[in-house]
Design an enzyme around this catalytic site. Structure first.
Site, mmCIF file in Angstrom:
data_model
loop_
_atom_site.group_PDB
_atom_site.id
_atom_site.type_symbol
_atom_site.label_atom_id
_atom_site.label_comp_id
_atom_site.label_asym_id
_atom_site.label_seq_id
_atom_site.Cartn_x
_atom_site.Cartn_y
_atom_site.Cartn_z
ATOM 1 N N LYS A 161 15.889 5.233 -3.836
ATOM 2 C CA LYS A 161 15.790 4.728 -5.216
ATOM 3 C C LYS A 161 17.144 4.867 -5.915
ATOM 4 O O LYS A 161 17.299 5.649 -6.863
ATOM 5 C CB LYS A 161 14.777 5.559 -6.011
ATOM 6 C CG LYS A 161 13.326 5.176 -5.789
ATOM 7 C CD LYS A 161 12.861 4.190 -6.831
ATOM 8 C CE LYS A 161 11.342 4.113 -6.825
ATOM 9 N NZ LYS A 161 10.833 2.774 -6.682
ATOM 10 N N HIS A 190 1.084 9.178 -1.825
ATOM 11 C CA HIS A 190 2.102 8.539 -2.664
ATOM 12 C C HIS A 190 2.768 9.560 -3.579
ATOM 13 O O HIS A 190 2.087 10.243 -4.338
ATOM 14 C CB HIS A 190 1.440 7.445 -3.518
ATOM 15 C CG HIS A 190 2.413 6.627 -4.299
ATOM 16 N ND1 HIS A 190 2.230 6.327 -5.619
ATOM 17 C CD2 HIS A 190 3.569 6.035 -3.935
ATOM 18 C CE1 HIS A 190 3.237 5.579 -6.041
ATOM 19 N NE2 HIS A 190 4.061 5.395 -5.047
ATOM 20 N N ARG A 191 4.092 9.645 -3.498
ATOM 21 C CA ARG A 191 4.857 10.648 -4.259
ATOM 22 C C ARG A 191 4.256 12.034 -4.000
ATOM 23 O O ARG A 191 4.142 12.849 -4.914
ATOM 24 C CB ARG A 191 4.884 10.319 -5.749
ATOM 25 C CG ARG A 191 5.371 8.905 -6.055
ATOM 26 C CD ARG A 191 5.406 8.578 -7.534
ATOM 27 N NE ARG A 191 5.518 7.135 -7.743
ATOM 28 C CZ ARG A 191 5.437 6.511 -8.910
ATOM 29 N NH1 ARG A 191 5.269 7.218 -10.009
ATOM 30 N NH2 ARG A 191 5.540 5.194 -9.000
ATOM 31 N N ASP A 234 -2.362 7.587 -4.305
ATOM 32 C CA ASP A 234 -2.197 8.797 -5.118
ATOM 33 C C ASP A 234 -3.295 9.821 -4.802
ATOM 34 O O ASP A 234 -3.165 11.001 -5.138
ATOM 35 C CB ASP A 234 -2.308 8.443 -6.616
ATOM 36 C CG ASP A 234 -1.283 7.425 -7.072
ATOM 37 O OD1 ASP A 234 -0.185 7.369 -6.482
ATOM 38 O OD2 ASP A 234 -1.583 6.670 -8.025
ATOM 39 N N ASP A 258 10.284 9.599 -3.315
ATOM 40 C CA ASP A 258 11.442 8.810 -3.746
ATOM 41 C C ASP A 258 12.676 9.707 -3.804
ATOM 42 O O ASP A 258 12.596 10.864 -4.235
ATOM 43 C CB ASP A 258 11.190 8.234 -5.144
ATOM 44 C CG ASP A 258 9.891 7.457 -5.205
ATOM 45 O OD1 ASP A 258 9.826 6.366 -4.614
ATOM 46 O OD2 ASP A 258 8.926 7.957 -5.837
ATOM 47 N N GLU A 283 11.662 6.844 0.299
ATOM 48 C CA GLU A 283 12.068 5.627 -0.415
ATOM 49 C C GLU A 283 13.392 5.852 -1.126
ATOM 50 O O GLU A 283 13.499 6.705 -2.015
ATOM 51 C CB GLU A 283 10.985 5.206 -1.427
ATOM 52 C CG GLU A 283 11.421 3.922 -2.114
ATOM 53 C CD GLU A 283 10.509 3.456 -3.243
ATOM 54 O OE1 GLU A 283 9.357 3.908 -3.337
ATOM 55 O OE2 GLU A 283 11.001 2.627 -4.033
ATOM 56 N N HIS A 323 11.476 9.726 -8.999
ATOM 57 C CA HIS A 323 11.182 8.297 -8.996
ATOM 58 C C HIS A 323 12.056 7.489 -9.955
ATOM 59 O O HIS A 323 12.587 6.445 -9.591
ATOM 60 C CB HIS A 323 9.701 8.071 -9.332
ATOM 61 C CG HIS A 323 9.315 6.632 -9.390
ATOM 62 N ND1 HIS A 323 9.445 5.858 -10.526
ATOM 63 C CD2 HIS A 323 8.810 5.799 -8.446
ATOM 64 C CE1 HIS A 323 9.026 4.637 -10.287
ATOM 65 N NE2 HIS A 323 8.637 4.567 -9.027
ATOM 66 N N GLU A 360 4.861 9.549 1.174
ATOM 67 C CA GLU A 360 5.961 8.782 0.605
ATOM 68 C C GLU A 360 6.516 9.581 -0.561
ATOM 69 O O GLU A 360 5.756 10.092 -1.389
ATOM 70 C CB GLU A 360 5.432 7.429 0.112
ATOM 71 C CG GLU A 360 6.492 6.482 -0.407
ATOM 72 C CD GLU A 360 6.735 6.534 -1.913
ATOM 73 O OE1 GLU A 360 7.572 5.762 -2.388
ATOM 74 O OE2 GLU A 360 6.116 7.358 -2.628
HETATM 75 O O1 G3P Z 1 6.819 3.111 -1.437
HETATM 76 C C1 G3P Z 1 5.728 2.595 -2.127
HETATM 77 C C2 G3P Z 1 5.854 2.742 -3.615
HETATM 78 O O2 G3P Z 1 6.255 4.048 -3.914
HETATM 79 C C3 G3P Z 1 6.853 1.771 -4.212
HETATM 80 O O3 G3P Z 1 6.836 1.754 -5.587
HETATM 81 O O4 G3P Z 1 7.609 2.403 -7.810
HETATM 82 O O5 G3P Z 1 5.850 3.754 -6.685
HETATM 83 O O6 G3P Z 1 8.212 3.834 -5.903
HETATM 84 P P1 G3P Z 1 7.141 2.997 -6.530
HETATM 85 MG MG MG Z 2 8.067 5.119 -4.184
#
Ligand code: G3P
Ligand code: MG
Length: 253
Positions: A119, A15-16, A238, A44, A117, A57, A42
């Site tokens: 954003k 994540h990120r 994470d 953003d 993602e 993000h 993933e």
């Molecule tokens: O893509 C999953 C997750 O990243 C979505 O929420 O706010 O962490 O970008 P957020």
């Molecule tokens: Mg995200």
């Protein structure tokens, strides 16, 4: 439409990058995810004032950098002056917000798959998508698996119109009652749900309808194993290392 990328989704996705261990959405975070064994990450993406796609993000730079104000009101040169590492830890002082181009380059080098993602700042759904698409078409090597996800339907529909070959992920917190219609309307291939709203029943229903099911953000190995048992395709975390350890314990224990 079938997408081979969907057959390559790993059980664990960073994540990120791997933002439990390095400043989120930076090149260090992407490298960390690969070091910890993740095969897919993933990150953003949003847009600068001069229409460059950058990996970030929030709408503004306040939380993650030493600067202030919206990304959309800063040029790339201004963005590159910011420190995106020191808020996380002094170890990462000097880290920068990467461009999408820079992120793609390292993702390709590390052999990772990309869950990108979208954003967009509110009001900038269409231009953000158009400029991101332009860069993806120019810079993304053929071999890099790509899934594009967003909470924003307008952005997803635009992406689908411009790059019909790319699978789309419908991001949501709770699953809306008319999810099936929404996924069909936006021609999505997967549903990405917040962990607190996932039930065994809704995983079964979404999977039975032929969609992939991803869950974010899962940092507890027991919870991850539960979701995978229910048929979830990928958990976004994470801490890829914690989840890999948990999976091993389940397999051997
Ligand atoms: O893509 C999953 C997750 O990243 C979505 O929420 O706010 O962490 O970008 P957020
Ligand atoms: Mg995200």
């Amino acid at each position: 439409m079938t997408h081979s990328v969907l057959d390559q989704l790993p059980q664990i996705m960073g994540h990120r990058g791997a933002c439990g261990h390095a400043p989120e959405n930076t090149l260090s975070s992407i490298e960390m995810a690969a070091t910890l064994g993740a095969k897919f990450i993933e990150i953003d993406v949003c847009l600068t004032k001069d229409n460059i796609a950058v990996i970030h993000h929030d709408t503004d730079v306040d939380r993650c950098t030493d600067g202030h104000g919206p990304v959309l009101l800063k040029t790339l040169a201004e963005i590159k002056q910011l420190d995106a590492g020191m808020q996380f830890s002094p170890t990462f002082i000097g880290e920068k917000i990467p461009t999408l181009k820079e992120a793609i380059s390292i993702i390709d080098k590390l052999g990772l798959g990309l869950n990108l993602e979208l954003k967009p700042s509110k009001g900038w759904q269409v231009p953000t998508t158009e400029f991101v698409v332009r860069e993806l078409q120019e810079f993304l090597p053929n071999g890099v698996p790509l899934l594009v996800s967003s909470f924003n339907i307008e952005a997803l529909v635009k992406l689908g119109a411009l790059m019909p070959e790319v699978p789309l992920g419908y991001l949501t917190e709770a699953i809306p009652p008319d999810w099936e219609q929404r996924l069909a309307d936006a021609e999505c291939a997967s549903l990405h749900c917040e962990k607190d709203f996932v039930t065994k029943e809704n995983v079964a229903a979404v999977k039975a309808a032929g969609y992939k099911f991803l869950v974010y953000t899962v940092n507890d190995p027991d919870m991850a194993n539960q979701f995978l048992d229910w048929g979830v395709d990928s958990v976004i975390t994470d801490y890829p290392d914690r989840l890999f350890e948990g999976l091993q314990l389940t397999k051997t224990g």
